[in-house]
Structure formats: structure tokens, C-alpha cells
Design an enzyme around this catalytic site. Structure first.
Site, PDB file in Angstrom:
ATOM      1  N   GLY A   8       8.368  -1.458  30.161  1.00  0.00           N
ATOM      2  CA  GLY A   8       7.843  -1.993  31.462  1.00  0.00           C
ATOM      3  C   GLY A   8       7.152  -3.334  31.090  1.00  0.00           C
ATOM      4  O   GLY A   8       7.276  -3.869  30.142  1.00  0.00           O
ATOM      5  N   LYS A  14       2.100  -0.376  27.433  1.00  0.00           N
ATOM      6  CA  LYS A  14       2.935   0.145  26.381  1.00  0.00           C
ATOM      7  C   LYS A  14       2.352   0.321  24.949  1.00  0.00           C
ATOM      8  O   LYS A  14       2.488   1.339  24.395  1.00  0.00           O
ATOM      9  CB  LYS A  14       4.201  -0.729  26.428  1.00  0.00           C
ATOM     10  CG  LYS A  14       4.965  -0.947  27.754  1.00  0.00           C
ATOM     11  CD  LYS A  14       5.894  -1.890  27.682  1.00  0.00           C
ATOM     12  CE  LYS A  14       5.759  -3.394  27.059  1.00  0.00           C
ATOM     13  NZ  LYS A  14       4.897  -4.153  28.023  1.00  0.00           N
ATOM     14  N   ASP A  34       8.567  -6.349  20.128  1.00  0.00           N
ATOM     15  CA  ASP A  34       7.982  -7.695  19.735  1.00  0.00           C
ATOM     16  C   ASP A  34       8.278  -8.240  18.244  1.00  0.00           C
ATOM     17  O   ASP A  34       8.161  -8.939  18.063  1.00  0.00           O
ATOM     18  CB  ASP A  34       6.405  -7.783  20.082  1.00  0.00           C
ATOM     19  CG  ASP A  34       6.016  -7.752  21.648  1.00  0.00           C
ATOM     20  OD1 ASP A  34       7.237  -7.563  22.262  1.00  0.00           O
ATOM     21  OD2 ASP A  34       5.002  -8.045  21.932  1.00  0.00           O
ATOM     22  N   ASP A  35       8.588  -7.064  17.388  1.00  0.00           N
ATOM     23  CA  ASP A  35       8.818  -7.506  15.953  1.00  0.00           C
ATOM     24  C   ASP A  35       9.920  -8.138  16.022  1.00  0.00           C
ATOM     25  O   ASP A  35      10.536  -8.384  14.653  1.00  0.00           O
ATOM     26  CB  ASP A  35       8.533  -6.351  15.118  1.00  0.00           C
ATOM     27  CG  ASP A  35       6.906  -6.001  14.953  1.00  0.00           C
ATOM     28  OD1 ASP A  35       6.257  -6.884  15.249  1.00  0.00           O
ATOM     29  OD2 ASP A  35       6.781  -4.587  14.824  1.00  0.00           O
ATOM     30  N   TYR A  37      11.377 -10.393  17.827  1.00  0.00           N
ATOM     31  CA  TYR A  37      11.381 -11.968  18.509  1.00  0.00           C
ATOM     32  C   TYR A  37      11.938 -12.915  17.484  1.00  0.00           C
ATOM     33  O   TYR A  37      11.935 -12.800  16.490  1.00  0.00           O
ATOM     34  CB  TYR A  37      10.232 -12.652  18.668  1.00  0.00           C
ATOM     35  CG  TYR A  37       9.390 -12.117  20.146  1.00  0.00           C
ATOM     36  CD1 TYR A  37      10.056 -12.673  21.105  1.00  0.00           C
ATOM     37  CD2 TYR A  37       8.375 -11.354  20.617  1.00  0.00           C
ATOM     38  CE1 TYR A  37       9.749 -12.463  22.673  1.00  0.00           C
ATOM     39  CE2 TYR A  37       7.723 -11.225  21.669  1.00  0.00           C
ATOM     40  CZ  TYR A  37       8.600 -11.529  22.597  1.00  0.00           C
ATOM     41  OH  TYR A  37       8.179 -11.499  23.821  1.00  0.00           O
ATOM     42  N   ASP A  55       9.731 -14.338  27.644  1.00  0.00           N
ATOM     43  CA  ASP A  55       9.714 -13.286  28.729  1.00  0.00           C
ATOM     44  C   ASP A  55      11.317 -12.901  28.858  1.00  0.00           C
ATOM     45  O   ASP A  55      11.482 -11.886  29.854  1.00  0.00           O
ATOM     46  CB  ASP A  55       8.794 -13.248  29.720  1.00  0.00           C
ATOM     47  CG  ASP A  55       7.392 -12.945  29.105  1.00  0.00           C
ATOM     48  OD1 ASP A  55       7.004 -14.139  28.870  1.00  0.00           O
ATOM     49  OD2 ASP A  55       6.953 -12.041  29.335  1.00  0.00           O
ATOM     50  N   ARG A 146      -4.855  -8.381  33.788  1.00  0.00           N
ATOM     51  CA  ARG A 146      -4.897  -7.849  32.386  1.00  0.00           C
ATOM     52  C   ARG A 146      -4.230  -9.068  31.661  1.00  0.00           C
ATOM     53  O   ARG A 146      -4.839  -9.079  30.615  1.00  0.00           O
ATOM     54  CB  ARG A 146      -3.919  -6.608  32.364  1.00  0.00           C
ATOM     55  CG  ARG A 146      -4.766  -5.553  33.059  1.00  0.00           C
ATOM     56  CD  ARG A 146      -3.714  -4.311  32.711  1.00  0.00           C
ATOM     57  NE  ARG A 146      -4.014  -3.105  33.574  1.00  0.00           N
ATOM     58  CZ  ARG A 146      -3.204  -2.341  34.022  1.00  0.00           C
ATOM     59  NH1 ARG A 146      -2.253  -2.230  33.376  1.00  0.00           N
ATOM     60  NH2 ARG A 146      -3.672  -1.277  34.902  1.00  0.00           N
ATOM     61  N   ARG A 147      -3.124  -9.624  31.972  1.00  0.00           N
ATOM     62  CA  ARG A 147      -2.296 -10.725  31.041  1.00  0.00           C
ATOM     63  C   ARG A 147      -3.488 -11.766  30.861  1.00  0.00           C
ATOM     64  O   ARG A 147      -3.696 -12.279  29.646  1.00  0.00           O
ATOM     65  CB  ARG A 147      -1.295 -10.794  31.671  1.00  0.00           C
ATOM     66  CG  ARG A 147      -0.499 -12.055  30.963  1.00  0.00           C
ATOM     67  CD  ARG A 147       0.111 -11.784  29.788  1.00  0.00           C
ATOM     68  NE  ARG A 147       1.022 -12.733  29.017  1.00  0.00           N
ATOM     69  CZ  ARG A 147       2.043 -12.745  28.426  1.00  0.00           C
ATOM     70  NH1 ARG A 147       2.595 -11.675  28.559  1.00  0.00           N
ATOM     71  NH2 ARG A 147       2.597 -13.891  27.847  1.00  0.00           N
ATOM     72  N   ARG A 150      -6.226 -11.331  28.201  1.00  0.00           N
ATOM     73  CA  ARG A 150      -5.824 -11.253  27.093  1.00  0.00           C
ATOM     74  C   ARG A 150      -5.643 -12.863  26.159  1.00  0.00           C
ATOM     75  O   ARG A 150      -5.551 -13.585  26.694  1.00  0.00           O
ATOM     76  CB  ARG A 150      -4.491 -10.789  26.799  1.00  0.00           C
ATOM     77  CG  ARG A 150      -3.832 -10.406  25.626  1.00  0.00           C
ATOM     78  CD  ARG A 150      -2.644  -9.825  25.615  1.00  0.00           C
ATOM     79  NE  ARG A 150      -2.099  -9.479  24.425  1.00  0.00           N
ATOM     80  CZ  ARG A 150      -1.428  -8.443  23.828  1.00  0.00           C
ATOM     81  NH1 ARG A 150      -0.924  -7.590  24.734  1.00  0.00           N
ATOM     82  NH2 ARG A 150      -1.012  -8.548  22.598  1.00  0.00           N
TER      83      ARG A 150
HETATM   84  N1  LIG Z   1      -5.201   1.844  33.810  1.00  0.00           N
HETATM   85  C1  LIG Z   1      -5.572   0.881  32.898  1.00  0.00           C
HETATM   86  N2  LIG Z   1      -6.679   0.557  33.366  1.00  0.00           N
HETATM   87  C2  LIG Z   1      -7.541  -0.294  32.685  1.00  0.00           C
HETATM   88  N3  LIG Z   1      -6.899  -1.075  31.679  1.00  0.00           N
HETATM   89  C3  LIG Z   1      -5.743  -0.681  31.339  1.00  0.00           C
HETATM   90  C4  LIG Z   1      -5.011   0.422  31.897  1.00  0.00           C
HETATM   91  N4  LIG Z   1      -3.801   0.305  31.360  1.00  0.00           N
HETATM   92  C5  LIG Z   1      -3.552  -0.682  30.644  1.00  0.00           C
HETATM   93  N5  LIG Z   1      -4.837  -1.350  30.322  1.00  0.00           N
HETATM   94  C6  LIG Z   1      -5.216  -2.359  29.561  1.00  0.00           C
HETATM   95  O1  LIG Z   1      -4.297  -3.471  29.783  1.00  0.00           O
HETATM   96  C7  LIG Z   1      -4.390  -4.189  28.681  1.00  0.00           C
HETATM   97  C8  LIG Z   1      -2.751  -4.456  28.177  1.00  0.00           C
HETATM   98  O2  LIG Z   1      -2.326  -3.180  27.503  1.00  0.00           O
HETATM   99  P1  LIG Z   1      -1.097  -3.206  26.536  1.00  0.00           P
HETATM  100  O3  LIG Z   1      -1.407  -4.310  25.471  1.00  0.00           O
HETATM  101  O4  LIG Z   1      -0.924  -1.793  26.102  1.00  0.00           O
HETATM  102  O5  LIG Z   1      -0.022  -3.735  27.312  1.00  0.00           O
HETATM  103  P2  LIG Z   1       1.467  -3.985  27.029  1.00  0.00           P
HETATM  104  O6  LIG Z   1       2.404  -3.449  27.785  1.00  0.00           O
HETATM  105  O7  LIG Z   1       1.897  -3.514  25.397  1.00  0.00           O
HETATM  106  O8  LIG Z   1       1.616  -5.478  27.111  1.00  0.00           O
HETATM  107  P3  LIG Z   1       2.763  -6.551  26.326  1.00  0.00           P
HETATM  108  O9  LIG Z   1       4.020  -6.258  26.857  1.00  0.00           O
HETATM  109  O10 LIG Z   1       2.299  -7.924  26.777  1.00  0.00           O
HETATM  110  O11 LIG Z   1       2.298  -6.301  24.899  1.00  0.00           O
HETATM  111  C9  LIG Z   1      -4.853  -3.280  27.638  1.00  0.00           C
HETATM  112  O12 LIG Z   1      -6.341  -4.177  27.180  1.00  0.00           O
HETATM  113  C10 LIG Z   1      -5.206  -2.101  27.871  1.00  0.00           C
HETATM  114  O13 LIG Z   1      -6.348  -1.461  27.649  1.00  0.00           O
HETATM  115 MG   LIG Z   2       2.407  -4.758  23.827  1.00  0.00          MG
END
Ligand SMILES: Nc1ncnc2c1ncn2[C@@H]1O[C@H](COP(=O)(O)OP(=O)(O)OP(=O)(O)O)[C@@H](O)[C@H]1O
Ligand SMILES: [Mg+2]
Length: 226
Positions: A8, A14, A34-35, A37, A55, A146-147, A150
Site C-alpha cells: 500500500g 504497513k 525498504d531494505d 533500496y 517512490d 501522515r507523511r 514524519r
Molecule cells: N488508522 C490510523 N490512525 C492514525 N494513525 C495511523 C493510522 N494508521 C497508521 N497511522 C500512523 O501513520 C504513520 C505511518 O505508518 P507506517 O510507518 O506504519 O506506514 P508505512 O505504510 O510503513 O509507510 P512507508 O511506506 O512510508 O514506510 C505512523 O505514525 C502510524 O502510527
Molecule cells: Mg514503512
């Protein structure tokens, strides 16, 4: 051995969910795409935005990744690999964790490999390497927020911090370009096609902020146990 892919877009949850599942299944392995890359100086430069494009599929050494998965399937194990993920906060209360542990107790010895990454479902040949395919997604706005909250990402050579507008310029367009074939009307805001659901066996979960991580973990467990 069962291989569970979790894919996703960026910030869909994820790594958080895969880490929780890995903790629950004592004999499981966790592999982060991601490991795989390429080194920082080999990441493609976007010709229009003139910035590294982390990406696109070309930023990942897929040859090495696919070999790793195939070796794992034939040997039943893999060598320890360095990971750049860092510590992932579990985000479950003690009670929630205990409830999940109880629920998986009769399966906790199962050999499961969790593979998580942003670019596992862009290519049906890669999807077919896995037994279960979980796809987390959310709206543009949710993922962008969210991004952007971070700090950044560990890389082979250092630490990547998004330049301004990186989500709208690079992250989202690359997600769309590589995944629209899975959606009705080639629109990533629409639902998944019958082909994606029935032929590729992709199980989608829309992870907006009104979903709790606990619910996403529960849903993932249900898909695996069923
Ligand atoms: N339903 C949710 N409500 C609130 N925060 C969320 C929810 N789902 C995920 N998050 C938050 O979003 C952020 C990103 O989650 P995560 O790092 O697991 O994403 P990812 O899919 O691994 O992203 P990437 O591909 O960039 O590594 C984290 O801080 C996580 O806690
Ligand atoms: Mg991730």
C-alpha cells in the site's frame, strides 16, 4: 511456510502492522522491502522535479529482492540482513497485546513470513510469490498529513528528509501510476477491480484515521487465520 505480503502507499500503516504481527507470531520472519533500496547515489532523479525519486520501482533492487524471496521459499530460511527500519513503536496497550496473544496462541508456532513494502503489488508476477496479499490504503489527504508529520527515513548512506511538496510531487503520483491498474476506472479513489480481488487475491483495507491500529491488526489477523 506462508508468505504474507502487506503493501500500500506510504503512511498506510504497513510497517506498524507488520511489526505487530511479527511480534505475535513467534516463529515469523519480517522482511522490509525498504531494505532493498539501491544506494543513495543510484536513486533515480525525477527529470521534471529534479529530485531523488524514492517512490518508483526503479529505486529498488528487485532482482535481489525476488531472489531473496525465492531462496526463502526453497530453503525455508534466510540469512540475517541488516535493516534500516529502526525501532517501530508498537502502539498497542498491554491489554490489547494480551488479547491478541491469546487469540493467536494456537497458531503462534506457525512459520509465517511477513513482507512489507510500498511496491509489492505493482507487478502481478511479484504478487504471485505470496500466499496472502493485504493492501492498506487511504485518501490522498490522510496519507499526505501522515507523511508530512514524519521526520524522515534511514537510508544506506544517511537520512532522507522530504523536500517541500514531496508527497504531492512524487509520492502520490508514483503510487497512482503503479497501482491504478488495480482500481475500477483506473482511479485510485475508486474500489479494487474484480481482477485485483479475485484473480490476484488482494484483500483491501481502507485505513483512514477513524480506523484504530488495533482494528487494522485485528482485520489482518482475521485474514491470516481464516
Ligand atoms: N488508522 C490510523 N490512525 C492514525 N494513525 C495511523 C493510522 N494508521 C497508521 N497511522 C500512523 O501513520 C504513520 C505511518 O505508518 P507506517 O510507518 O506504519 O506506514 P508505512 O505504510 O510503513 O509507510 P512507508 O511506506 O512510508 O514506510 C505512523 O505514525 C502510524 O502510527
Ligand atoms: Mg514503512
Amino acid at each position: 511456510m506462508k508468505l504474507v505480503a502487506i503493501s500500500g502507499p506510504s503512511s498506510s500503516g504497513k510497517t506498524t502492522v507488520a511489526s505487530a504481527l511479527h511480534k505475535l507470531f513467534k516463529n515469523s520472519l519480517l522482511i522490509h522491502l525498504d531494505d532493498f533500496y539501491l544506494p543513495d547515489d543510484q536513486i533515480p532523479i525525477d527529470p521534471v522535479k529534479k529530485t531523488e525519486n524514492w517512490d518508483c520501482p526503479e529505486a529498488v533492487n528487485f532482482e535481489k529482492f525476488i531472489k531473496c524471496i525465492k531462496d526463502l521459499k526453497s530453503n525455508g530460511t534466510i540469512e540475517e540482513r541488516p535493516t534500516y527500519e529502526g525501532e517501530v513503536e508498537l502502539k498497542l496497550t498491554e491489554d490489547e497485546l494480551a488479547t491478541f496473544e491469546q487469540e493467536v496462541s494456537q497458531y503462534s508456532e506457525e512459520q509465517i513470513v511477513f513482507v512489507e513494502g510500498f511496491m509489492l503489488f505493482h507487478d502481478p508476477d511479484i504478487i504471485k510469490l505470496f500466499d496472502i496479499n493485504l493492501f492498506f490504503y487511504a485518501s490522498y489527504e490522510t496519507l499526505k498529513n501522515r507523511r508530512e508529520s514524519r521526520q524522515g527515513y534511514n537510508t544506506i548512506a544517511g537520512f532522507w528528509v522530504d523536500p517541500p511538496n514531496y508527497f504531492s510531487n512524487i509520492v502520490w503520483p508514483e503510487f497512482e501510476k503503479n497501482h491504478k491498474y488495480l482500481f475500477n476506472n483506473e482511479d485510485v479513489n475508486d474500489t479494487l477491480t474484480k481482477y485485483a480481488l479475485d484473480d490476484l487475491n488482494i484483500q483491501p483495507f481502507k485505513n483512514e484515521n477513524d480506523s484504530k491500529l488495533k482494528d487494522l491488526i485485528q482485520w489482518s489477523l482475521d485474514q491470516i487465520i481464516n
